[in-house]
Design a protein around this motif. Sequence first.
Motif, PDB file in Angstrom:
ATOM      1  N   ASN A 109     -65.830 -36.384 -45.944  1.00 33.33           N
ATOM      2  CA  ASN A 109     -64.796 -37.419 -45.944  1.00 33.33           C
ATOM      3  C   ASN A 109     -63.436 -36.851 -45.557  1.00 33.33           C
ATOM      4  N   GLN A 110     -63.172 -35.592 -45.900  1.00 38.84           N
ATOM      5  CA  GLN A 110     -61.927 -34.954 -45.454  1.00 38.84           C
ATOM      6  C   GLN A 110     -61.943 -34.805 -43.932  1.00 38.84           C
ATOM      7  N   MET A 111     -63.095 -34.410 -43.362  1.00 44.31           N
ATOM      8  CA  MET A 111     -63.208 -34.268 -41.914  1.00 44.31           C
ATOM      9  C   MET A 111     -62.966 -35.620 -41.229  1.00 44.31           C
ATOM     10  N   LEU A 112     -63.427 -36.707 -41.849  1.00 44.73           N
ATOM     11  CA  LEU A 112     -63.228 -38.046 -41.290  1.00 44.73           C
ATOM     12  C   LEU A 112     -61.788 -38.534 -41.472  1.00 44.73           C
ATOM     13  N   GLY A 113     -61.003 -37.818 -42.273  1.00 41.28           N
ATOM     14  CA  GLY A 113     -59.649 -38.271 -42.584  1.00 41.28           C
ATOM     15  C   GLY A 113     -59.658 -39.438 -43.549  1.00 41.28           C
ATOM     16  N   LEU A 114     -60.736 -39.565 -44.327  1.00 41.75           N
ATOM     17  CA  LEU A 114     -60.897 -40.702 -45.242  1.00 41.75           C
ATOM     18  C   LEU A 114     -60.999 -40.264 -46.701  1.00 41.75           C
ATOM     19  N   ALA A 115     -60.425 -39.100 -47.003  1.00 41.35           N
ATOM     20  CA  ALA A 115     -60.421 -38.616 -48.381  1.00 41.35           C
ATOM     21  C   ALA A 115     -59.042 -38.854 -48.994  1.00 41.35           C
ATOM     22  N   MET A 116     -58.995 -38.818 -50.303  1.00 40.35           N
ATOM     23  CA  MET A 116     -57.722 -38.923 -51.023  1.00 40.35           C
ATOM     24  C   MET A 116     -57.790 -37.976 -52.214  1.00 40.35           C
ATOM     25  N   ASP A 117     -56.650 -37.514 -52.631  1.00 40.52           N
ATOM     26  CA  ASP A 117     -56.584 -36.628 -53.792  1.00 40.52           C
ATOM     27  C   ASP A 117     -56.138 -37.451 -54.982  1.00 40.52           C
ATOM     28  N   TYR A 129     -64.237 -47.502 -47.995  1.00 36.94           N
ATOM     29  CA  TYR A 129     -64.294 -47.969 -46.613  1.00 36.94           C
ATOM     30  C   TYR A 129     -65.727 -48.345 -46.250  1.00 36.94           C
ATOM     31  N   ALA A 130     -65.849 -48.973 -45.090  1.00 36.38           N
ATOM     32  CA  ALA A 130     -67.161 -49.219 -44.474  1.00 36.38           C
ATOM     33  C   ALA A 130     -66.985 -49.017 -42.987  1.00 36.38           C
ATOM     34  N   MET A 131     -68.042 -48.512 -42.364  1.00 45.82           N
ATOM     35  CA  MET A 131     -68.011 -48.414 -40.905  1.00 45.82           C
ATOM     36  C   MET A 131     -69.342 -48.863 -40.337  1.00 45.82           C
ATOM     37  N   ILE A 132     -69.239 -49.446 -39.165  1.00 46.44           N
ATOM     38  CA  ILE A 132     -70.421 -49.801 -38.388  1.00 46.44           C
ATOM     39  C   ILE A 132     -70.517 -48.726 -37.313  1.00 46.44           C
ATOM     40  N   ILE A 133     -71.679 -48.112 -37.223  1.00 47.05           N
ATOM     41  CA  ILE A 133     -71.904 -47.033 -36.265  1.00 47.05           C
ATOM     42  C   ILE A 133     -73.041 -47.475 -35.348  1.00 47.05           C
ATOM     43  N   THR A 134     -72.773 -47.510 -34.058  1.00 43.04           N
ATOM     44  CA  THR A 134     -73.775 -47.923 -33.079  1.00 43.04           C
ATOM     45  C   THR A 134     -73.993 -46.785 -32.089  1.00 43.04           C
ATOM     46  N   ASP A 135     -75.245 -46.326 -32.017  1.00 45.55           N
ATOM     47  CA  ASP A 135     -75.612 -45.223 -31.119  1.00 45.55           C
ATOM     48  C   ASP A 135     -74.661 -44.033 -31.270  1.00 45.55           C
ATOM     49  N   GLY A 136     -74.329 -43.706 -32.519  1.00 45.75           N
ATOM     50  CA  GLY A 136     -73.510 -42.539 -32.812  1.00 45.75           C
ATOM     51  C   GLY A 136     -72.012 -42.728 -32.679  1.00 45.75           C
ATOM     52  N   THR A 137     -71.574 -43.939 -32.299  1.00 48.72           N
ATOM     53  CA  THR A 137     -70.148 -44.220 -32.119  1.00 48.72           C
ATOM     54  C   THR A 137     -69.683 -45.220 -33.171  1.00 48.72           C
ATOM     55  N   GLU A 144     -60.072 -49.800 -46.961  1.00 50.95           N
ATOM     56  CA  GLU A 144     -59.353 -50.605 -47.949  1.00 50.95           C
ATOM     57  C   GLU A 144     -57.985 -50.007 -48.271  1.00 50.95           C
ATOM     58  N   ASP A 145     -57.038 -50.882 -48.560  1.00 45.14           N
ATOM     59  CA  ASP A 145     -55.788 -50.437 -49.156  1.00 45.14           C
ATOM     60  C   ASP A 145     -56.102 -50.009 -50.581  1.00 45.14           C
ATOM     61  N   GLU A 146     -55.232 -49.211 -51.161  1.00 39.42           N
ATOM     62  CA  GLU A 146     -55.459 -48.742 -52.520  1.00 39.42           C
ATOM     63  C   GLU A 146     -55.667 -49.924 -53.475  1.00 39.42           C
ATOM     64  N   LYS A 147     -56.666 -49.817 -54.296  1.00 41.63           N
ATOM     65  CA  LYS A 147     -57.041 -50.822 -55.313  1.00 41.63           C
ATOM     66  C   LYS A 147     -57.503 -52.158 -54.718  1.00 41.63           C
ATOM     67  N   ALA A 148     -57.786 -52.185 -53.411  1.00 44.23           N
ATOM     68  CA  ALA A 148     -58.266 -53.425 -52.778  1.00 44.23           C
ATOM     69  C   ALA A 148     -59.777 -53.347 -52.605  1.00 44.23           C
ATOM     70  N   PHE A 149     -60.395 -54.521 -52.504  1.00 39.89           N
ATOM     71  CA  PHE A 149     -61.827 -54.610 -52.225  1.00 39.89           C
ATOM     72  C   PHE A 149     -62.065 -55.876 -51.416  1.00 39.89           C
ATOM     73  N   GLU A 150     -61.816 -55.786 -50.112  1.00 38.43           N
ATOM     74  CA  GLU A 150     -61.942 -56.943 -49.226  1.00 38.43           C
ATOM     75  C   GLU A 150     -62.752 -56.615 -47.976  1.00 38.43           C
ATOM     76  N   VAL A 151     -62.279 -55.631 -47.199  1.00 37.83           N
ATOM     77  CA  VAL A 151     -62.820 -55.389 -45.864  1.00 37.83           C
ATOM     78  C   VAL A 151     -64.019 -54.441 -45.830  1.00 37.83           C
ATOM     79  N   SER A 152     -64.351 -53.821 -46.971  1.00 37.50           N
ATOM     80  CA  SER A 152     -65.506 -52.902 -46.963  1.00 37.50           C
ATOM     81  C   SER A 152     -66.722 -53.506 -47.652  1.00 37.50           C
ATOM     82  N   LYS A 153     -66.593 -54.727 -48.135  1.00 40.91           N
ATOM     83  CA  LYS A 153     -67.740 -55.315 -48.842  1.00 40.91           C
ATOM     84  C   LYS A 153     -68.777 -55.852 -47.860  1.00 40.91           C
TER      85      LYS A 153
END
Length: 163
Positions: A109-117, A129-137, A144-153
């Motif tokens: 997650n640090q390599m993805l730039g999606l980690a937090m301390d 977070y959530a990501m859609i990966i198609t053929d490796g891309t 999500e913004d901090e304490k949010a739960f909307e776009v990754s569900k």
Amino acid sequence: MSQQIKEGDKIPSGSLTSKGELGIQNYDPAEIFAKGTHILFSVPGAFTPTCSEKHLPGYVEHAEALEEAGVLSINCVAVNDAFVMKAWGESLGIGENVRLLSDGNGAYNQMLGLAMDTGNFGGIRSKRYAMIITDGTVTGLYVEDEKAFEVSKAEYILEQLQQ
């Protein structure tokens, strides 16, 4: 921390693990997401309230609809060890619809730039977070913004796939 991965980027190679019938299994995201459409979603921690009550159960509940939308695999990653991830899945009775992956030290997650301390709360954790990966891309990235739960569900990701 690295620059955050973005849509259009190839999913990088790395090391994630899970505890299966045969012991610890290693997964390279670049390999397992190389062909077809996959979902990788991340939670800040196993056994935490939103993650356990809504995030993971939502993907289990919508697994069939996601499959009908063309998704080959649904994968949940957290900065917990493979034993904790296995126990978490068993405690929720999630079955085989979602693969639980461990990013034990948060390196992926640090390599993805999606980690937090989170400091003394839990140290290095993943952002939600959530990501859609198609053929490796990465074809969709929803952080999500901090304490949010909307776009990754699951419901939101399903809507994106159906557009």
